[in-house]
Structures are given as structure tokens and as C-alpha cells.
Design a protein around this motif. Structure first.
Motif: not given
Ligand code: ATP
Ligand code: MG
Length: 370
Positions: A82-87, A135-137, A215-217
Motif C-alpha cells: 500500500e502507498k500511504l498518504n502522509g509524509y 516510513g510514512e508519518l 485511500r491513495e494507491g
């Protein structure tokens, strides 16, 4: 003190020439440097803390049409995540201190403190002192992004990469997942590993499901972690456009154009009917016009426009964060500022100056040559 960074970076360039492009910053009284733009193959966001090099997280290509892009990119097994959408945050342990670097290589005081509080990385870094966690925050209480995930309360850190700090070499996908499990670190969802041909259908199925859940992708990766490809949902294209048109004079036209073209190629790859394309077009139009109208009304009322975030923490850390933004030239408007036990909770808006000023100008009769 003179150092041969050129050999550290293992690039064929004059190390002085490369060093010139680094900006100097301070964190807790210590000087460090970071590279805001890619140079000589060294990634944007690479940082130098004392004599330690922390390589930037590489930029990854995007597929507009999944099937041929997967075929062209991969010739062996493909892991889908999963591609998470944060920073994007890189966490490294340097001289015993845990430091959190943002994409452009700043050591962010807020993120560093959150990561210290959130993660138990002692054992991981004892075993892998030379590695960094990438990682993604994500989560509602952070100063950069505001995508909501139902499973995340305040803030969460999800590992999608483990890389050698100095060389940037990634750990293979299986081993990384295994290490995350061993050391109790959250990882992005892993959907399995497939042949390139099977990966096309697997990615499509995941995209449908992620899209339905807003969700993002996905990110597809070779199993050694070296090659990556991203692909995103219609839901996120719309969310991006909605966000851009809330602040229409601050988001570049490129930002808008790229999202519209992602939608167009997606509709074609999926072989959508005229009715399905019409539905997509209507949804797109709504997210463009409605927020722009709302923003013009907000400016007309004299209210602030910009990106609003809530942060929570030790009063000193919140102070540091707000000064860090102001030093970067951001104009902040504090909406709420309260104390919750030991913690200070601040909701603030990063003022979108171009949108505010241009909107005001037109509302007051300003004209435009077009
Ligand atoms: P670029 O890749 O060109 O730097 P960008 O900064 O606009 O583009 P995105 O389009 O968000 O970034 O895509 C890449 C980013 O996605 C990564 O830098 C990382 O922060 C984030 N990401 C989320 N999930 C993953 C994942 N599973 N694997 C790798 N990156 C991920
Ligand atoms: Mg992103």
C-alpha cells in the motif's frame, strides 16, 4: 576540518563542489547540512550530521498505464504494498540520538519528538546501527498533511523501507518485513509478491479496493527493494484536486494538469464506457469548482485561507515547531491554542498568501489580461 565527502558519497565529483549545494541548519544547538535539490546523483534530502551521511529517499517513477509500465519496469518478482498518504520520514540513530528527517533533509523537531515517543527502536538500531528506517508519518495530528485514516488515532509511523544510511542501499522486501515484525515496528500493508504478469491484475484489484475506501494507491517493488513504481487511485486524484482548488493560486498549474491526466489514462486503461467517463468527469468538476467558490467566499469574509493542522505535545516542542516554520518564511494563523494536561494543543493555518492576495485583488476589482 576537511573531509572527503566525495569518497563517502562514492561519486565522481569534486567534493567541495557538491558541498557548496548543501544548506546549513541547526538542531538542538548542533549544525547540520542538507541538500534541497538532487545533485550529481545524490538524492534531494541527503543530510550531513557531523561526519555522518544520511542519504535522501529516492524519487520514484509513476505509472500512468499499469500494464505496460509493469512490463517495462520489472523482469522478476514484484512485491505490492500500500502507498500511504502522509509524509516521508527517515529515522536514524546518530551518536545515540534518534533523529527524524523530512523529505528535504530537515531534522524536524516535532517529528523527531513524536518518533521518539511512538517507536521503540532501541533493539532495532542496536542490531542495525548503520541503517535508517524510511516510513510514512500519517494521522490527523501532524504539521504537514491531513489525510485521515480510520485506523490511526493521533499519529502513526509505517515503515516502507530500511536503507543503509550512507550508501542508500535498500534491504530486500522480505527481510525488511521480517525485521519490522521482529522489532515490533509497523509496516505498510504488503499484498504479496507476484510475477510481473500476475502483478497487473493483483495491482488492479487492490486499486479498486483502495479507491472504494478513499485511500491513495500502491507501490510495486522489485524484491531487492531497488526498483519501485507508484500508481494511485481516482479517489486520491480527486482529493488532491479538491485540495489544490481550495488554494488555487498557491498550487501550480502543473499540479492540476498531472492529476487530470492520471484520471484520463486510468479511464482509458479500464476501458470505461461513455457513462462511466461522464460520471468521472462530473466528480472531477465538483472537486474543482466547489472548493474554489468556497475559498473566494472565505477571503471575501476576511477569514484566513491556507492549510490547517493540529499539533500536540510538550509546550517547548510546539514552540520550536512554530518558530521553525516562521523561520522558513511561513505566515501562521493560530486558530486554537490550549493546554491539555502537560501538553499544548495548537491548531494553526499556514497562510496561503498568493491565494489570499490574488483573490482579494480580484474581489476588489482587480483585472487580468487574458
Ligand atoms: P517523488 O517520488 O517524485 O519524490 P513525491 O514526493 O510527490 O514524489 P509521492 O508521489 O507521494 O511523492 O510518492 C512517493 C512517496 O510515497 C515516498 O517518498 C513515500 O513518502 C511515500 N510512500 C507511501 N507508501 C510507500 C511505500 N509503500 N513504499 C514507498 N514509498 C511510499
Ligand atoms: Mg506522498
Amino acid at each position: 576540518m576537511s573531509r572527503d565527502w566525495g569518497s563517502l558519497f562514492d561519486v565522481d565529483t569534486d567534493s567541495e563542489d557538491l558541498l557548496e549545494h548543501f544548506d546549513t541548519e541547526w538542531f538542538r544547538g548542533q549544525r547540520y547540512r542538507h541538500l534541497s535539490d538532487e545533485r550529481h546523483g545524490i538524492e534531494r534530502g541527503t543530510a550531513l550530521v557531523g561526519d555522518v551521511v544520511v542519504r535522501g529517499y529516492p524519487s520514484m517513477p509513476r505509472a500512468l498505464v499499469l500494464e505496460p509500465a509493469i512490463r517495462e519496469t520489472f523482469d522478476g518478482p514484484v512485491a505490492i504494498e500500500e502507498k500511504l498518504n502522509g509524509y516521508n520520514v527517515r529515522v536514524a540513530r546518530i551518536d545515540g540520538d534518534l533523529l527524524a528527517f523530512t523529505r528535504s533533509g530537515f531534522i524536524c523537531p516535532y517529528t523527531t519528538r513524536k518518533v521518539e515517543a511512538l517507536l521503540d527502536t532501541e533493539a532495532f538500531f542496536d542490531e542495525h546501527p548503520e541503517q535508517m528506517l524510511c516510513g510514512e508519518l500519517v494521522g490527523p495530528e501532524n504539521p504537514y498533511t491531513d489525510h485521515a485514516y480510520s485506523e490511526i488515532g493521533e499519529i502513526g509511523f509505517y515503515v516502507f523501507g530500511v536503507r543503509h544510511r550512507e550508501s542508500g542501499t535498500p534491504m530486500g522486501v522480505e527481510r525488511r518485513l521480517d525485521q519490522c515484525a521482529t522489532y515490533g515496528l509497523n509496516s505498510v500493508d504488503h499484498y504479496g509478491t507476484f510475477t510481473p504478469t500476475a502483478a497487473v491484475d493483483a495491482a488492479r484489484e487492490r486499486i479498486d479496493d483502495l479507491n472504494a475506501r478513499g485511500r491513495e494507491g500502491v507501490v510495486l517493488k522489485s524484491t531487492d527493494g531497488e526498483t519501485a513504481l507508484k500508481y494511485t487511485t481516482s479517489a486520491i486524484h480527486r482529493a488532491d484536486l479538491e485540495h489544490a482548488f481550495e488554494l488555487p493560486f498557491d498550487y501550480g498549474r502543473d499540479f492540476v494538469f498531472t492529476r487530470i491526466m492520471r484520471e484520463a489514462f486510468q479511464a482509458v486503461e479500464r476501458g470505461e464506457s461513455a457513462a462511466a467517463v461522464r460520471e468521472r468527469a462530473q466528480a472531477l468538476g465538483e472537486v474543482i469548482l466547489q472548493p474554489a467558490v468556497e475559498t473566494i467566499r472565505t477571503v471575501d469574509r476576511g477569514d484566513p485561507v491556507g492549510e490547517t493542522h493540529t499539533v500536540r505535545g510538550d509546550p517547548k516542542i510546539i514552540d520550536d515547531l512554530l518558530s521553525y516554520f516562521r523561520e522558513q518564511g511561513l505566515e501562521l494563523h493560530v486558530e486554537h491554542d490550549e493546554t491539555d494536561g502537560e501538553q499544548r494543543v495548537v491548531t494553526f493555518t499556514k497562510i496561503a498568501q498568493s491565494t489570499r492576495d490574488k483573490t482579494r485583488y480580484y474581489l476588489e476589482g482587480g483585472t487580468i489580461d487574458e
